[in-house]
Design a protein around this motif. Structure first.
Motif, PDB file in Angstrom:
ATOM      1  N   VAL A 153      27.544 -54.584  33.482  1.00  0.00           N
ATOM      2  CA  VAL A 153      26.800 -55.112  34.631  1.00  0.00           C
ATOM      3  C   VAL A 153      25.735 -54.104  35.076  1.00  0.00           C
ATOM      4  N   ALA A 154      26.078 -52.820  35.017  1.00  0.00           N
ATOM      5  CA  ALA A 154      25.114 -51.774  35.379  1.00  0.00           C
ATOM      6  C   ALA A 154      23.886 -51.856  34.471  1.00  0.00           C
ATOM      7  N   ALA A 155      24.110 -52.030  33.186  1.00  0.00           N
ATOM      8  CA  ALA A 155      23.005 -52.131  32.234  1.00  0.00           C
ATOM      9  C   ALA A 155      22.144 -53.358  32.523  1.00  0.00           C
ATOM     10  N   LEU A 156      22.772 -54.474  32.792  1.00  0.00           N
ATOM     11  CA  LEU A 156      22.024 -55.686  33.126  1.00  0.00           C
ATOM     12  C   LEU A 156      21.211 -55.498  34.401  1.00  0.00           C
ATOM     13  N   ALA A 157      21.807 -54.882  35.398  1.00  0.00           N
ATOM     14  CA  ALA A 157      21.136 -54.674  36.685  1.00  0.00           C
ATOM     15  C   ALA A 157      19.921 -53.766  36.553  1.00  0.00           C
ATOM     16  N   ALA A 158      20.020 -52.759  35.696  1.00  0.00           N
ATOM     17  CA  ALA A 158      18.925 -51.807  35.518  1.00  0.00           C
ATOM     18  C   ALA A 158      17.938 -52.247  34.440  1.00  0.00           C
ATOM     19  N   GLY A 159      18.293 -53.277  33.677  1.00  0.00           N
ATOM     20  CA  GLY A 159      17.410 -53.762  32.615  1.00  0.00           C
ATOM     21  C   GLY A 159      17.346 -52.842  31.417  1.00  0.00           C
ATOM     22  N   VAL A 160      18.470 -52.174  31.142  1.00  0.00           N
ATOM     23  CA  VAL A 160      18.552 -51.248  30.010  1.00  0.00           C
ATOM     24  C   VAL A 160      19.824 -51.537  29.218  1.00  0.00           C
TER      25      VAL A 160
ATOM     26  N   ASP B 163      27.588 -47.254  40.980  1.00  0.00           N
ATOM     27  CA  ASP B 163      27.160 -47.745  42.288  1.00  0.00           C
ATOM     28  C   ASP B 163      25.906 -48.605  42.108  1.00  0.00           C
ATOM     29  N   ILE B 164      25.982 -49.868  42.496  1.00  0.00           N
ATOM     30  CA  ILE B 164      24.869 -50.791  42.300  1.00  0.00           C
ATOM     31  C   ILE B 164      23.636 -50.357  43.087  1.00  0.00           C
ATOM     32  N   ASP B 165      23.816 -49.730  44.240  1.00  0.00           N
ATOM     33  CA  ASP B 165      22.673 -49.257  45.021  1.00  0.00           C
ATOM     34  C   ASP B 165      21.954 -48.104  44.314  1.00  0.00           C
ATOM     35  N   GLU B 166      22.721 -47.209  43.703  1.00  0.00           N
ATOM     36  CA  GLU B 166      22.123 -46.104  42.946  1.00  0.00           C
ATOM     37  C   GLU B 166      21.352 -46.655  41.744  1.00  0.00           C
ATOM     38  N   LEU B 167      21.904 -47.653  41.079  1.00  0.00           N
ATOM     39  CA  LEU B 167      21.221 -48.283  39.943  1.00  0.00           C
ATOM     40  C   LEU B 167      19.927 -48.955  40.385  1.00  0.00           C
ATOM     41  N   THR B 168      19.950 -49.599  41.522  1.00  0.00           N
ATOM     42  CA  THR B 168      18.756 -50.261  42.043  1.00  0.00           C
ATOM     43  C   THR B 168      17.645 -49.251  42.286  1.00  0.00           C
ATOM     44  N   GLN B 169      17.993 -48.115  42.870  1.00  0.00           N
ATOM     45  CA  GLN B 169      16.995 -47.073  43.128  1.00  0.00           C
ATOM     46  C   GLN B 169      16.407 -46.539  41.823  1.00  0.00           C
ATOM     47  N   ILE B 170      17.231 -46.344  40.820  1.00  0.00           N
ATOM     48  CA  ILE B 170      16.746 -45.865  39.521  1.00  0.00           C
ATOM     49  C   ILE B 170      15.806 -46.900  38.903  1.00  0.00           C
ATOM     50  N   ALA B 171      16.190 -48.167  38.963  1.00  0.00           N
ATOM     51  CA  ALA B 171      15.370 -49.236  38.387  1.00  0.00           C
ATOM     52  C   ALA B 171      14.016 -49.315  39.089  1.00  0.00           C
ATOM     53  N   ILE B 172      13.997 -49.145  40.405  1.00  0.00           N
ATOM     54  CA  ILE B 172      12.740 -49.189  41.161  1.00  0.00           C
ATOM     55  C   ILE B 172      11.838 -48.026  40.742  1.00  0.00           C
ATOM     56  N   ARG B 173      12.403 -46.833  40.616  1.00  0.00           N
ATOM     57  CA  ARG B 173      11.611 -45.668  40.197  1.00  0.00           C
ATOM     58  C   ARG B 173      11.040 -45.845  38.797  1.00  0.00           C
TER      59      ARG B 173
END
Length: 60
Positions: free
Chosen positions: A14-21, A47-57
């Motif tokens: 799920v982390a990979a899907l959320a980050a698109g990697v 942590d989904i919030d940490e993944l979201t921040q990485i994806a945004i960056r």
């Protein structure tokens, strides 16, 4: 492993899907210190919030 208070944790897939990697990229980020791994041995969680921040960056 430590567990963050009040954070939503997701498994590697799920982390990979959320980050698109790929899942391999999630594991690389952990080994490079870019992402915190939670969970127990053999069962990673992120942590989904940490993944979201990485994806945004990454998208800037």
């Amino acid at each position: 492993m430590r567990k963050p208070p009040h954070h939503r944790l997701v498994p590697t897939k799920v982390a990979a899907l959320a980050a698109g990697v790929s899942e391999a990229t999630i594991r690389k980020w952990v080994s490079r210190g870019k992402l915190t791994r939670y969970g127990t041995p053999g069962r990673s969680a992120f942590d989904i919030d940490e993944l979201t921040q990485i994806a945004i960056r990454r998208r800037r």
